[in-house]
Design a protein around this motif. Structure first.
Motif, mmCIF file in Angstrom:
data_model
loop_
_atom_site.group_PDB
_atom_site.id
_atom_site.type_symbol
_atom_site.label_atom_id
_atom_site.label_comp_id
_atom_site.label_asym_id
_atom_site.label_seq_id
_atom_site.Cartn_x
_atom_site.Cartn_y
_atom_site.Cartn_z
ATOM 1 N N CYS A 442 74.510 -12.172 73.986
ATOM 2 C CA CYS A 442 74.092 -13.133 74.998
ATOM 3 C C CYS A 442 74.933 -14.383 74.863
ATOM 4 O O CYS A 442 75.715 -14.539 73.916
ATOM 5 C CB CYS A 442 72.608 -13.471 74.864
ATOM 6 S SG CYS A 442 72.221 -14.373 73.345
ATOM 7 N N GLN A 443 74.767 -15.303 75.797
ATOM 8 C CA GLN A 443 75.475 -16.575 75.779
ATOM 9 C C GLN A 443 74.476 -17.714 75.643
ATOM 10 O O GLN A 443 73.349 -17.633 76.134
ATOM 11 C CB GLN A 443 76.301 -16.758 77.059
ATOM 12 C CG GLN A 443 77.456 -15.792 77.205
ATOM 13 C CD GLN A 443 78.234 -16.005 78.482
ATOM 14 O OE1 GLN A 443 77.744 -16.595 79.432
ATOM 15 N NE2 GLN A 443 79.466 -15.510 78.526
ATOM 16 N N ASN A 444 74.890 -18.768 74.955
ATOM 17 C CA ASN A 444 74.162 -20.039 74.885
ATOM 18 C C ASN A 444 72.685 -19.883 74.523
ATOM 19 O O ASN A 444 71.802 -20.306 75.275
ATOM 20 C CB ASN A 444 74.284 -20.784 76.216
ATOM 21 C CG ASN A 444 75.722 -20.989 76.642
ATOM 22 O OD1 ASN A 444 76.564 -21.324 75.819
ATOM 23 N ND2 ASN A 444 75.999 -20.780 77.916
ATOM 24 N N PRO A 445 72.358 -19.293 73.393
ATOM 25 C CA PRO A 445 70.942 -19.236 73.003
ATOM 26 C C PRO A 445 70.412 -20.628 72.697
ATOM 27 O O PRO A 445 71.153 -21.516 72.258
ATOM 28 C CB PRO A 445 70.972 -18.357 71.752
ATOM 29 C CG PRO A 445 72.347 -18.528 71.191
ATOM 30 C CD PRO A 445 73.246 -18.689 72.381
ATOM 31 N N ASP A 446 69.128 -20.818 72.932
ATOM 32 C CA ASP A 446 68.494 -22.117 72.720
ATOM 33 C C ASP A 446 68.164 -22.290 71.242
ATOM 34 O O ASP A 446 67.074 -21.962 70.787
ATOM 35 C CB ASP A 446 67.225 -22.211 73.577
ATOM 36 C CG ASP A 446 66.653 -23.625 73.604
ATOM 37 O OD1 ASP A 446 67.108 -24.454 72.797
ATOM 38 O OD2 ASP A 446 65.762 -23.882 74.426
#
Length: 542
Positions: A442-446
């Motif tokens: 995935c991209q940009n996990p919080d």
């Protein structure tokens, strides 16, 4: 529900009302909380009713009111009328007073029974009541021996593996006899010998023998061993320091070729005046810097000198915490040193293989793992967060691998150097019961929300598949961007088959006895999870 605690102190009564309280935890050297376990409720007998680690999945307990023995554990918390039946995983236990546990029933309904005779375990039975293991005890039998016979049943009592363990009068095992285990149907016998104070001095290699009845001595084994191995020394021998409680000093491997070439162990101390016993001290400065300081003082480190049967020597330097700080090996042409560097709380922070230690140990400066060429090429570097989770690991010559954890300390995300260039992270999400559900990228996990949450996926819901992770039916409680699903695992039932492939004609296995078990998995073929070409594996239940 709030709990009241009554404290009697110097004749004064004080009542505390608490909704939840943590009585187990730890903090790092900066005072940050690293682990936490909350204990929510107790019954009137003081038995724990509910607990959770790090704000994660709660576990509830039911107790037998008469004997205060555990009756059931409920992973997922308390089951109530308003909750679904699949909201918990319940394991049931039964006990016999003053004896022990007599039965365990797992969430899938499978039962394991335990029978006792004279307070000792005599039989273990499976879900159908058939024996899987049985134990017979003989104390000073007709042959004057003590032994335990263990029988492992292979199929409905028709075939079994039988092992007899014989013990001397002090409870030390002297024989292990595996009945009819050899290809010719002979017993396989292992003989163990001891000295006068109970230390093991010899252990013979297993030997096939016929007609073994009672204890077999090394005298009776010697001829059979020589015939089996064509070797008169098919026995491991051990020698110790002469005093009572003395440690092992010499091990003589089995075989005539090794009889005059023992492996020895010596206990020494560090000594900066001797090259073989000299150890350089390395001190960390921050996350990435290490400083080479003066050598350890004489006697400051324990040193174990091990010499193998071929005469190769190895020195292991151990500090006061029992941690290895140096592994030194004699290569024949010199010494190869591997240093291990720790932080103040004992986490391994750097490993310096011989190519790196030869450079750093010869200098006196401070080296930065981010810029120093030697460390970048040869060293292993580890970094930890305030909760002592390893958040970065760098292998020699590689870009670092970074990790991110949720509130419970579970590793959720990882990213290597190649993924960093692509701007993606790998993820592995668990369900409420700690079972791996989905993996992918995935991209940009919080990451900010991650540290405050117990990250998990919910029970698969196929009503709106397009809004789930890669169409798998799973939904996460943390935001993930541009998900590329790689694997999805399913548990407890086969509903995923009909949901993902409504027109399937697969002969589904039985649907009973599946609770808590994995029932299937799907794997992406290529770079995408195309449900028309994906690989599917189904697991069969009871």
């Amino acid at each position: 529900m709030r709990r009241q605690i009554v404290i009697m102190l110097l004749g004064l009564m004080t009542t505390l009302s608490l909704s939840a309280f943590a009585i187990a935890g730890s903090r790092n050297t900066n005072g940050h909380e690293t682990t936490r376990q909350d204990f929510f409720a107790y019954d009137r007998r003081g038995n724990l009713l509910s607990t959770a680690i790090g704000g994660g999945m709660p576990t509830a307990y039911r107790w037998n009111t008469e004997s205060s023995t555990l009756a059931a554990s409920l992973a997922g918390g308390r089951e109530t009328a308003s909750e679904r039946a699949d909201s918990v995983m319940t394991t049931f236990y039964t006990y016999e007073p003053l004896v022990g546990c007599t039965g365990i029933t797992r969430p899938d309904g499978r039962h394991t029974g335990y029978d006792y005779q004279g307070g000792r375990l005599s039989e273990i039975t499976n879900n159908r009541g058939e024996p899987t293991n049985s134990y017979d005890y003989s104390l000073y039998d007709g042959n004057g021996t003590n032994h335990i016979r263990q029988t492992t049943h292979l199929d409905l009592g028709q075939h079994a593996l039988i092992t007899d363990n014989y013990y001397d009068g002090f409870g030390a095992e002297v024989n292990n006899i595996q009945r009819h285990h050899s290809p010719s149907g002979k017993d396989i016998v292992t003989v163990i010998g001891y000295d006068a104070i109970g230390r093991k001095t010899e252990q013979w290699l297993p030997v096939p023998m016929a007609g073994c009845d009672g204890i077999v001595t090394n005298v009776g084994l010697h001829t059979a061993s020589a015939q089996t191995y064509s070797d008169s020394h098919a026995v491991m021998r051990y020698q110790y320091e002469p005093q009572s409680g003395g440690e092992l000093t010499t091990t003589i491997p089995a075989g005539e070729n090794y009889y005059n070439h023992p492996a020895t162990v010596q206990k020494l101390c560090s000594d900066p005046s001797k090259a073989e016993l000299c150890c350089r001290r390395f001190i960390l400065s921050g996350d990435y810097k290490v400083k080479a300081e003066k050598n350890y003082e004489a006697g400051e480190l324990d040193v174990v000198l091990s010499t193998d049967a071929d005469g190769r020597r190895q020195w292991t330097f151990i500090d006061w915490r029992g941690q290895k700080v140096l592994d030194r090996r004699d290569t024949g042409s010199g010494m190869a040193d591997t240093y291990y560097i720790y932080d103040p709380v004992g986490n391994l922070r750097m490993v310096l293989p011989p190519a790196a230690s030869a450079v750093l140990a010869a200098g006196n400066g401070t080296y930065d793992a981010r810029t120093d060429l030697t460390l970048k090429r040869y060293a292993y570097v580890y970094r930890y967060d305030e909760r002592l989770n390893c958040v970065e690991k760098r292998m020699p010559g590689c870009e670092p691998i970074r990790y991110a954890y949720d509130r419970t300390g579970t590793k959720v995300f990882s990213q290597d150097g190649n993924q960093r260039q692509r701007g993606v992270w790998s993820f592995a999400l668990l369900d409420r019961f700690g079972r791996e559900a989905v993996t992918g990228e995935c991209q940009n996990p919080d990451s900010v929300a991650l540290a405050k949450k117990w990250v998990h996926v919910d029970t698969p819901d196929f009503a709106a598949r397009e809004s789930t992770l890669g169409g798998s039916g799973y939904r996460s409680n943390v935001n993930l961007g541009n998900v590329r699903l790689l694997t999805a695992n399913y548990y407890d039932d086969y509903t995923f088959i009909s949901a993902l492939w409504p027109d399937h004609n697969l002969p589904l296995p039985t649907t009973s006895g599946l609770r808590g078990l994995q029932t299937g998995s799907i794997n992406a073929v290529g770079n995408t999870m195309d449900y028309n070409t994906t690989q599917v594996t189904m697991m069969k239940g009871a």
